[in-house]
Write a protein that holds these residues in place. Sequence first.
Motif, short mmCIF file in Angstrom:
data_model
loop_
_atom_site.label_atom_id
_atom_site.label_comp_id
_atom_site.label_asym_id
_atom_site.label_seq_id
_atom_site.Cartn_x
_atom_site.Cartn_y
_atom_site.Cartn_z
N UNK A 117 0.85 -1.19 0.00
CA UNK A 117 0.00 0.00 0.00
C UNK A 117 0.89 1.24 0.00
N UNK A 118 0.32 2.34 -0.42
CA UNK A 118 1.01 3.63 -0.39
C UNK A 118 0.23 4.53 0.54
N UNK A 119 0.94 5.21 1.42
CA UNK A 119 0.30 6.11 2.37
C UNK A 119 0.86 7.51 2.15
N UNK A 120 -0.03 8.45 1.97
CA UNK A 120 0.39 9.85 1.83
C UNK A 120 0.35 10.50 3.21
N UNK A 121 1.48 11.05 3.63
CA UNK A 121 1.58 11.69 4.94
C UNK A 121 1.88 13.17 4.77
N UNK A 122 1.36 13.97 5.69
CA UNK A 122 1.75 15.37 5.75
C UNK A 122 3.22 15.41 6.17
N UNK A 123 3.88 16.50 5.86
CA UNK A 123 5.31 16.62 6.17
C UNK A 123 5.57 16.38 7.66
N UNK A 124 4.73 16.94 8.53
CA UNK A 124 4.93 16.76 9.97
C UNK A 124 4.77 15.30 10.38
N UNK A 125 3.82 14.60 9.76
CA UNK A 125 3.61 13.18 10.08
C UNK A 125 4.82 12.36 9.65
N UNK A 126 5.32 12.63 8.45
CA UNK A 126 6.48 11.90 7.95
C UNK A 126 7.70 12.16 8.83
N UNK A 127 7.89 13.41 9.24
CA UNK A 127 9.02 13.75 10.10
C UNK A 127 8.92 13.04 11.45
N UNK A 171 7.34 10.21 12.10
CA UNK A 171 7.61 8.79 11.89
C UNK A 171 9.11 8.55 11.73
N UNK A 172 9.77 9.37 10.92
CA UNK A 172 11.22 9.22 10.71
C UNK A 172 11.99 9.39 12.03
N UNK A 173 11.60 10.38 12.81
CA UNK A 173 12.29 10.63 14.09
C UNK A 173 12.09 9.45 15.03
N UNK A 174 10.86 8.94 15.08
CA UNK A 174 10.57 7.79 15.94
C UNK A 174 11.43 6.59 15.51
N UNK A 175 11.50 6.36 14.21
CA UNK A 175 12.28 5.24 13.70
C UNK A 175 13.77 5.40 14.01
N UNK A 176 14.27 6.61 13.90
CA UNK A 176 15.67 6.87 14.25
C UNK A 176 15.91 6.60 15.73
N UNK A 177 15.00 7.06 16.58
CA UNK A 177 15.17 6.91 18.02
C UNK A 177 15.06 5.46 18.48
#
Length: 56
Positions: A11-21, A23-29
């Motif tokens: 599936x493809x999910x479209x995220x707002x910039x803040x949502x993507x950021x 998620x990325x920060x959580x994954x990094x942490x």
Amino acid sequence: MTNKKWAVKRITVNLAAQEAEKLEKYCEQTGRPATDVIRELIRGLSVAEDTKDGDR
């Protein structure tokens, strides 16, 4: 015969910039890939019992 446990649906999910950021920060942490995080969140959703294909 396909083993449903390993069947995959892409599936493809479209995220707002803040949502993507976020998620990325959580994954990094946590050191976890986004796919694992999203799967865990989906598994945590409460839904009514699944219907059988013939019951629709």
